[in-house]
Enzyme design. Structure first.
Site, PDB file in Angstrom:
ATOM      1  N   SER A  62       0.635  -1.014   0.088  1.00 29.49           N
ATOM      2  CA  SER A  62      -0.347  -0.294   0.209  1.00 29.49           C
ATOM      3  C   SER A  62       1.076   1.259  -0.237  1.00 29.49           C
ATOM      4  CB  SER A  62      -0.919   0.001   0.898  1.00 29.49           C
ATOM      5  OG  SER A  62      -1.677  -0.925   1.063  1.00 29.49           O
ATOM      6  N   ALA A  97      -3.142   0.223   9.464  1.00 30.70           N
ATOM      7  CA  ALA A  97      -1.853  -1.352   9.458  1.00 30.70           C
ATOM      8  C   ALA A  97      -2.234  -1.687   7.945  1.00 30.70           C
ATOM      9  CB  ALA A  97      -2.639  -2.146  11.073  1.00 30.70           C
ATOM     10  N   PRO A  98      -0.961  -2.286   7.870  1.00 28.35           N
ATOM     11  CA  PRO A  98       0.368  -2.740   8.634  1.00 28.35           C
ATOM     12  C   PRO A  98       1.011  -0.638   8.652  1.00 28.35           C
ATOM     13  CG  PRO A  98       1.014  -3.487   6.953  1.00 28.35           C
ATOM     14  CD  PRO A  98      -1.115  -3.458   6.634  1.00 28.35           C
ATOM     15  N   GLY A  99       0.891  -0.781   7.837  1.00 25.74           N
ATOM     16  CA  GLY A  99       1.834   0.809   8.239  1.00 25.74           C
ATOM     17  C   GLY A  99       2.545   1.637   6.655  1.00 25.74           C
ATOM     18  N   ASP A 128      -5.361   2.304  14.277  1.00 27.98           N
ATOM     19  CA  ASP A 128      -6.048   1.239  13.972  1.00 27.98           C
ATOM     20  C   ASP A 128      -6.173  -0.079  15.219  1.00 27.98           C
ATOM     21  OD1 ASP A 128      -6.241  -1.882  11.973  1.00 27.98           O
ATOM     22  OD2 ASP A 128      -5.332  -0.433  10.387  1.00 27.98           O
ATOM     23  N   ASP A 171      -7.353   4.692   4.784  1.00 24.82           N
ATOM     24  CA  ASP A 171      -6.954   3.593   3.820  1.00 24.82           C
ATOM     25  C   ASP A 171      -7.996   2.616   4.677  1.00 24.82           C
ATOM     26  OD1 ASP A 171      -6.918   2.161   1.230  1.00 24.82           O
ATOM     27  OD2 ASP A 171      -4.850   1.773   2.610  1.00 24.82           O
ATOM     28  N   LYS A 186     -13.850   3.022  -1.349  1.00 24.32           N
ATOM     29  CA  LYS A 186     -13.988   1.522  -1.925  1.00 24.32           C
ATOM     30  C   LYS A 186     -15.685   1.193  -2.536  1.00 24.32           C
ATOM     31  CE  LYS A 186     -10.778   0.766   0.399  1.00 24.32           C
ATOM     32  NZ  LYS A 186      -9.192   0.793   0.438  1.00 24.32           N
TER      33      LYS A 186
HETATM   34  C1  LIG Z   1      -5.996  -1.710   3.461  1.00 21.37           C
HETATM   35  S1  LIG Z   1      -5.741  -0.957   5.423  1.00 21.37           S
HETATM   36  C2  LIG Z   1      -4.964  -0.345   5.509  1.00 21.37           C
HETATM   37  C3  LIG Z   1      -3.609  -0.969   5.076  1.00 21.37           C
HETATM   38  C4  LIG Z   1      -2.571   0.272   5.362  1.00 21.37           C
HETATM   39  N1  LIG Z   1      -3.504   1.819   4.864  1.00 21.37           N
HETATM   40  C5  LIG Z   1      -0.943   0.398   4.719  1.00 21.37           C
HETATM   41  O1  LIG Z   1      -0.524   1.119   4.011  1.00 21.37           O
HETATM   42  O2  LIG Z   1      -0.693  -0.445   4.939  1.00 21.37           O
HETATM   43  C6  LIG Z   1      -7.073  -1.261   6.006  1.00 21.37           C
HETATM   44  C7  LIG Z   1      -6.780  -0.865   7.900  1.00 21.37           C
HETATM   45  O3  LIG Z   1      -8.277  -0.966   8.717  1.00 21.37           O
HETATM   46  C8  LIG Z   1      -8.377  -1.336   9.323  1.00 21.37           C
HETATM   47  N2  LIG Z   1      -9.909  -0.649   9.851  1.00 21.37           N
HETATM   48  C9  LIG Z   1     -11.045  -0.968   9.501  1.00 21.37           C
HETATM   49  N3  LIG Z   1     -12.160  -0.815   9.860  1.00 21.37           N
HETATM   50  C10 LIG Z   1     -11.334   0.579  10.950  1.00 21.37           C
HETATM   51  C11 LIG Z   1     -12.005   1.622  11.854  1.00 21.37           C
HETATM   52  N4  LIG Z   1     -13.052   1.423  12.482  1.00 21.37           N
HETATM   53  N5  LIG Z   1     -10.535   1.783  12.682  1.00 21.37           N
HETATM   54  C12 LIG Z   1      -9.593   2.236  12.548  1.00 21.37           C
HETATM   55  N6  LIG Z   1      -9.373   0.978  11.263  1.00 21.37           N
HETATM   56  C13 LIG Z   1     -10.591   0.224  10.963  1.00 21.37           C
HETATM   57  C14 LIG Z   1      -7.919  -2.199   9.367  1.00 21.37           C
HETATM   58  O4  LIG Z   1      -8.001  -2.917  10.854  1.00 21.37           O
HETATM   59  C15 LIG Z   1      -6.658  -2.198   7.803  1.00 21.37           C
HETATM   60  O5  LIG Z   1      -5.764  -2.425   9.457  1.00 21.37           O
END
Ligand SMILES: C[S@@+](CC[C@H](N)C(=O)[O-])C[C@H]1O[C@@H](n2cnc3c(N)ncnc32)[C@H](O)[C@@H]1O
Length: 358
Positions: free
Chosen positions: A192, A225-227, A244, A280, A309
């Site tokens: 990502s 996450a993961p970051g 997250d 994201d 999305k």
């Molecule tokens: C596609 S991943 C993000 C990847 C991140 N942008 C990266 O670069 O590694 C989506 C993340 O959104 C988190 N997530 C989904 N709903 C959430 C919420 N209501 N609050 C916080 N985190 C949330 C999930 O736990 C997941 O880790």
């Protein structure tokens, strides 16, 4: 205006395979708004489409003002001529040189749609570029980087058919096919990271990036996450609050520029306003749109980059609905703003938006 280099009656757009209908719907809508009558020719999963105008002059005039930024689902575009067909495989160059004879260009992109049937042609495009550039230079037809000269696009739709086209300098995507060549760094927590990097090079000029992403500024990353995104921002010198419930990658744990909050991204707010909000989270586009607009309406951030999305159907409509929600909220709050939305190369079933106060 671009000189009548070929009998130009169509615009050619490259898009992600499977999104031809969405791209066509938007091209059609933008053309109608500009008062240009015509129709799109698109076939599913080919990665490209054309818009054919009834009036070539109106088309050329519209193209003058058209920016890739106006078209969410288009990766590349040009004002195109008739296809050159039956190119002999042992001398494709000959007929192409004959078609562009005596004209001057500031650059040339040899391109092909990014689709299953045409992907093997990418190698041909790369191999063909050098000899073509050399031949054009020798004849005094190519002056790389010279302002005011159009860019030549040659789009191979199969190995013996190419569609020649032109664009103004700076008008089309700077990379052939609109595909940025980005390499994932070894210590990046996720792929990502490339998505945010592509967003930053798409939405910001190098000068803006230097000014807006630097040490001393703060960002909040929702759904971090993961970051990958957090890591990207930290590399540019920002302090990042990563929100997250999931775990962050090892490389970011205890990092002096990262504060990890195990919190819900929909309720978290920073104690003081930040420059950047990035998001994201995998959620309904309407919910993400409302959240982004709310942050901005409250003055919690100056600018935001976020993903929307997409649903399986009516994707273009879902994006337009999200934009309308943002506009309604910010107009009510009397916050002047601009928003750009693009379907980036690293986006799959999502688009990336850049919202900022102006
Ligand atoms: C596609 S991943 C993000 C990847 C991140 N942008 C990266 O670069 O590694 C989506 C993340 O959104 C988190 N997530 C989904 N709903 C959430 C919420 N209501 N609050 C916080 N985190 C949330 C999930 O736990 C997941 O880790």
């Amino acid at each position: 205006m671009l000189a009548a280099m070929f009998a130009q009656r169509q615009l050619l757009f490259l898009t992600r395979a499977g999104f031809e209908g969405d791209c066509a719907a938007q091209v059609q809508a933008v053309a109608a708004e500009a008062g240009v009558h015509g129709f799109c020719k698109a076939r599913a999963d080919t990665g490209y489409l054309t818009f054919i105008a009834h009036d070539a002059d109106a088309l050329a005039e519209w193209f003058e003002t058209l920016a890739l930024d106006d078209l969410i689902f288009a990766r590349q575009m040009n004002l195109a001529g008739e296809p050159l067909e039956d190119l002999p495989p042992d001398n494709r160059l000959g007929p192409i040189l004959a078609a562009i004879e005596g004209q001057q260009f500031g650059g040339v992109h040899v391109e092909t749609p990014d689709a299953e049937a045409t992907r093997p042609l990418m190698r041909l495009c790369r191999k063909f570029t050098k000899p073509l550039e050399q031949s054009m230079r020798k004849r005094g037809w190519l002056y790389p980087g010279k302002p005011d000269l159009p860019r030549l696009h040659l789009t191979f739709v199969d190995s013996t058919t190419v569609i020649p086209g032109v664009s103004h300098p700076g008008q089309a995507a700077p990379q052939p096919m609109g595909i940025p060549r980005l390499k994932l760094a070894k210590d990046a927590p996720s792929r990502s990271a490339l998505k945010l990097e592509e967003a930053l090079i798409t939405f910001l000029s190098p000068e803006e990036r230097k000014d807006l992403l630097r040490a001393g500024l703060e960002a909040v990353d929702l759904g971090a996450a993961p970051g990958g995104w957090t890591w990207q921002l930290v590399r540019d010198g920002l302090m990042v609050t990563a929100v997250d419930n999931g775990p962050m990658a090892e490389v970011l744990i205890g990092h002096h520029s990262v504060e990890h909050h195990r919190d819900d991204g929909f309720t978290f707010r920073p104690e003081r306003p930040v420059e950047w909000l990035v998001c994201d989270m995998v959620e309904k586009p309407s919910r993400v749109a409302d959240l982004m607009a709310d942050w901005m309406a409250h003055g919690d951030c100056q600018r935001a980059i976020f993903n929307l999305k997409l649903p399986m159907k009516k994707r273009q409509q879902a994006v337009m609905d999200a934009v309308e929600r943002i506009a309604d909220r910010l107009e009510d709050a009397e916050v002047p703003f601009e928003i750009s939305i693009r379907h980036l190369y690293h986006d799959r079933d999502e688009v990336t938006a850049y919202l900022r106060r102006v």
